[in-house]
Design a protein around this motif. Structure first.
Motif, mmCIF file in Angstrom:
data_model
loop_
_atom_site.group_PDB
_atom_site.id
_atom_site.type_symbol
_atom_site.label_atom_id
_atom_site.label_comp_id
_atom_site.label_asym_id
_atom_site.label_seq_id
_atom_site.Cartn_x
_atom_site.Cartn_y
_atom_site.Cartn_z
ATOM 1 N N PHE A 85 6.463 0.021 23.418
ATOM 2 C CA PHE A 85 6.106 0.431 22.067
ATOM 3 C C PHE A 85 6.142 1.961 21.971
ATOM 4 N N LEU A 86 6.906 2.463 21.026
ATOM 5 C CA LEU A 86 6.969 3.898 20.774
ATOM 6 C C LEU A 86 6.270 4.197 19.455
ATOM 7 N N VAL A 87 5.245 5.043 19.499
ATOM 8 C CA VAL A 87 4.488 5.361 18.285
ATOM 9 C C VAL A 87 5.313 6.302 17.405
ATOM 10 N N ASP A 88 5.515 5.863 16.173
ATOM 11 C CA ASP A 88 6.222 6.657 15.168
ATOM 12 C C ASP A 88 5.179 7.202 14.198
ATOM 13 N N ASP A 89 5.031 8.510 14.131
ATOM 14 C CA ASP A 89 4.011 9.120 13.269
ATOM 15 C C ASP A 89 4.160 8.706 11.808
ATOM 16 N N ASN A 90 5.368 8.383 11.381
ATOM 17 C CA ASN A 90 5.595 7.964 9.996
ATOM 18 C C ASN A 90 5.003 6.586 9.710
ATOM 19 N N ARG A 91 4.684 5.858 10.770
ATOM 20 C CA ARG A 91 4.095 4.517 10.605
ATOM 21 C C ARG A 91 2.572 4.536 10.700
ATOM 22 N N VAL A 92 2.001 5.704 10.954
ATOM 23 C CA VAL A 92 0.547 5.818 11.071
ATOM 24 C C VAL A 92 -0.023 6.216 9.720
ATOM 25 N N ARG A 93 -0.873 5.367 9.160
ATOM 26 C CA ARG A 93 -1.458 5.648 7.853
ATOM 27 C C ARG A 93 -2.653 6.574 7.961
ATOM 28 N N ALA A 94 -2.743 7.486 7.006
ATOM 29 C CA ALA A 94 -3.966 8.273 6.874
ATOM 30 C C ALA A 94 -5.061 7.355 6.320
ATOM 31 N N SER A 95 -6.305 7.661 6.640
ATOM 32 C CA SER A 95 -7.455 6.891 6.151
ATOM 33 C C SER A 95 -7.405 5.428 6.596
ATOM 34 N N GLU A 96 -6.834 5.177 7.774
ATOM 35 C CA GLU A 96 -6.777 3.827 8.299
ATOM 36 C C GLU A 96 -8.177 3.334 8.643
ATOM 37 N N THR A 97 -8.497 2.113 8.252
ATOM 38 C CA THR A 97 -9.776 1.507 8.597
ATOM 39 C C THR A 97 -9.659 0.911 9.994
ATOM 40 N N VAL B 38 0.808 -1.219 0.000
ATOM 41 C CA VAL B 38 0.000 0.000 0.000
ATOM 42 C C VAL B 38 0.846 1.277 0.000
ATOM 43 N N PRO B 39 1.884 1.399 0.839
ATOM 44 C CA PRO B 39 2.690 2.631 0.780
ATOM 45 C C PRO B 39 3.285 2.897 -0.604
ATOM 46 N N SER B 40 3.684 1.848 -1.308
ATOM 47 C CA SER B 40 4.206 2.029 -2.670
ATOM 48 C C SER B 40 3.108 2.493 -3.620
ATOM 49 N N ALA B 41 1.900 1.983 -3.421
ATOM 50 C CA ALA B 41 0.770 2.397 -4.258
ATOM 51 C C ALA B 41 0.435 3.858 -4.034
ATOM 52 N N ILE B 42 0.540 4.302 -2.786
ATOM 53 C CA ILE B 42 0.274 5.710 -2.477
ATOM 54 C C ILE B 42 1.352 6.597 -3.102
ATOM 55 N N ALA B 43 2.598 6.124 -3.042
ATOM 56 C CA ALA B 43 3.712 6.906 -3.592
ATOM 57 C C ALA B 43 3.683 6.946 -5.114
ATOM 58 N N ASN B 44 3.222 5.853 -5.738
ATOM 59 C CA ASN B 44 3.225 5.777 -7.200
ATOM 60 C C ASN B 44 1.948 5.091 -7.690
ATOM 61 N N PRO B 45 0.816 5.798 -7.655
ATOM 62 C CA PRO B 45 -0.445 5.179 -8.077
ATOM 63 C C PRO B 45 -0.481 4.828 -9.553
ATOM 64 N N TRP B 46 0.289 5.545 -10.380
ATOM 65 C CA TRP B 46 0.281 5.267 -11.818
ATOM 66 C C TRP B 46 0.871 3.885 -12.104
ATOM 67 N N GLU B 47 1.992 3.579 -11.476
ATOM 68 C CA GLU B 47 2.594 2.252 -11.666
ATOM 69 C C GLU B 47 1.670 1.158 -11.146
ATOM 70 N N THR B 48 1.022 1.410 -10.027
ATOM 71 C CA THR B 48 0.098 0.434 -9.452
ATOM 72 C C THR B 48 -1.055 0.154 -10.402
ATOM 73 N N GLU B 49 -1.588 1.209 -11.009
ATOM 74 C CA GLU B 49 -2.672 1.029 -11.988
ATOM 75 C C GLU B 49 -2.197 0.242 -13.204
#
Length: 306
Positions: free
Chosen positions: A251-263, A65-76
């Motif tokens: 456990f230390l929460v890293d903001d970079n590991r928190v996804r936007a639009s998480e279900t 998913v992170p790769s798809a967010i970074a490059n949606p064109w390649e994913t499509e």
């Protein structure tokens, strides 16, 4: 008995490493692995003309998913165009073929909590480019299953699956690696994202058993969830892994590991697949222990060879 000519795309990936031995053990499939770029119509046509498959299992995808967010064109390009190439060329060849399309439970996206567990009749609401690409490819699969006389297509929606061999960027091997490294370095902390969401995790072998069931018994144009039917929080998963380490790790929460639009909550209804005779065989705790023990043994081997 003549073996069924079976073409597998994405055979070199994590799931493929379990699927190929499972197919071989059945004794009724002549297995061929797709070679080349699935985005190329010429390559796809060459492969399909050579193999003339009775069965096509389409695993190949950009699935991170992170790769798809970074490059949606390649994913499509990979997930949608690649699938369309297979469907259209199968249609043009006009040799009867049953295709199993491996979609994803990610297509369900954000649903109201009162509809849980998620079943195949729900209207999908994808929230990231990966899920969107999978749903778009599903629409082509259903289209071709309706109008092409030679192509039948069954759609599988696997939920989260784990096992030995999964890439380190995925959640469970990532947690395992962090815990193992912390344990052997004397550290007491690991980095995590949001641990509250729940997911439906299965051993990859149970998922593969679902695929085998669907290529034999799945109906064309139908969608089937493959899942345990149980929800577990990400916190539960990481706490189980920490128990296996025998250490006390924070456990230390890293903001970079928190996804936007998480279900927030996800688990599925597996009754449709169960009606075909499939069932889960591996418990989640045993699966987690298997992964942790393997990765720790590999870590210790690597230290011995340095």
């Amino acid at each position: 008995m003549k073996k069924k000519q079976t073409l597998v795309t994405g055979a070199s990936g994590f799931v493929g490493s379990y699927l190929l031995p499972a197919l071989q053990s059945q004794g009724s499939y002549e297995i061929h692995c797709f070679q080349g770029d699935i985005r190329s119509r010429e390559t796809v046509e060459d492969q399909l003309q050579k193999v003339q498959p009775d069965i096509l299992i389409h695993l190949a995808a950009q699935a991170f998913v992170p790769s798809a967010i970074a490059n949606p064109w390649e994913t499509e390009e990979i997930n949608v165009r690649g699938t369309l190439n297979l469907l259209e060329i199968l249609h043009r060849i006009q040799k009867p073929c049953k295709m199993l399309y491996i979609s994803s439970a990610d297509v369900y996206g954000k649903q109201n909590m009162d509809v849980l567990p998620l079943d195949e009749r729900l209207l999908p609401k994808p929230v990231n480019p990966y899920a969107g690409s999978k749903l778009a490819a599903e629409s082509f699969c259903r289209q071709y299953s309706e109008y092409s006389p030679s192509v039948s297509v069954v759609i599988a929606r696997p939920f989260n699956h784990i096992g030995i061999g999964q890439r380190k960027e995925f959640v469970i091997p990532n947690f395992c690696s962090q815990i193992i490294e912390a344990k052997h370095a004397g550290k007491k902390e690991i980095s995590v994202g949001d641990l509250a969401p729940t997911r439906d995790f299965s051993h990859v072998k149970d998922i593969v058993d679902g695929y085998l069931t669907l290529i034999e018994k799945g109906e064309s144009g139908e969608i089937y969830n493959i899942c345990s039917g149980e929800e577990r929080s990400i916190r539960y998963m990481v706490e189980e892994l920490v128990k296996f380490s025998g250490e006390k790790i924070k456990f230390l929460v890293d903001d970079n590991r928190v996804r936007a639009s998480e279900t927030s909550r996800v688990y599925g209804n597996n009754q449709k697949l169960k009606s075909l005779g499939w069932e889960t065989k591996h418990s989640l705790s045993e699966t987690l222990k298997e992964i942790y023990d393997y990765l720790e043994s590999e870590f210790l081997k690597s230290k011995q060879t340095v």
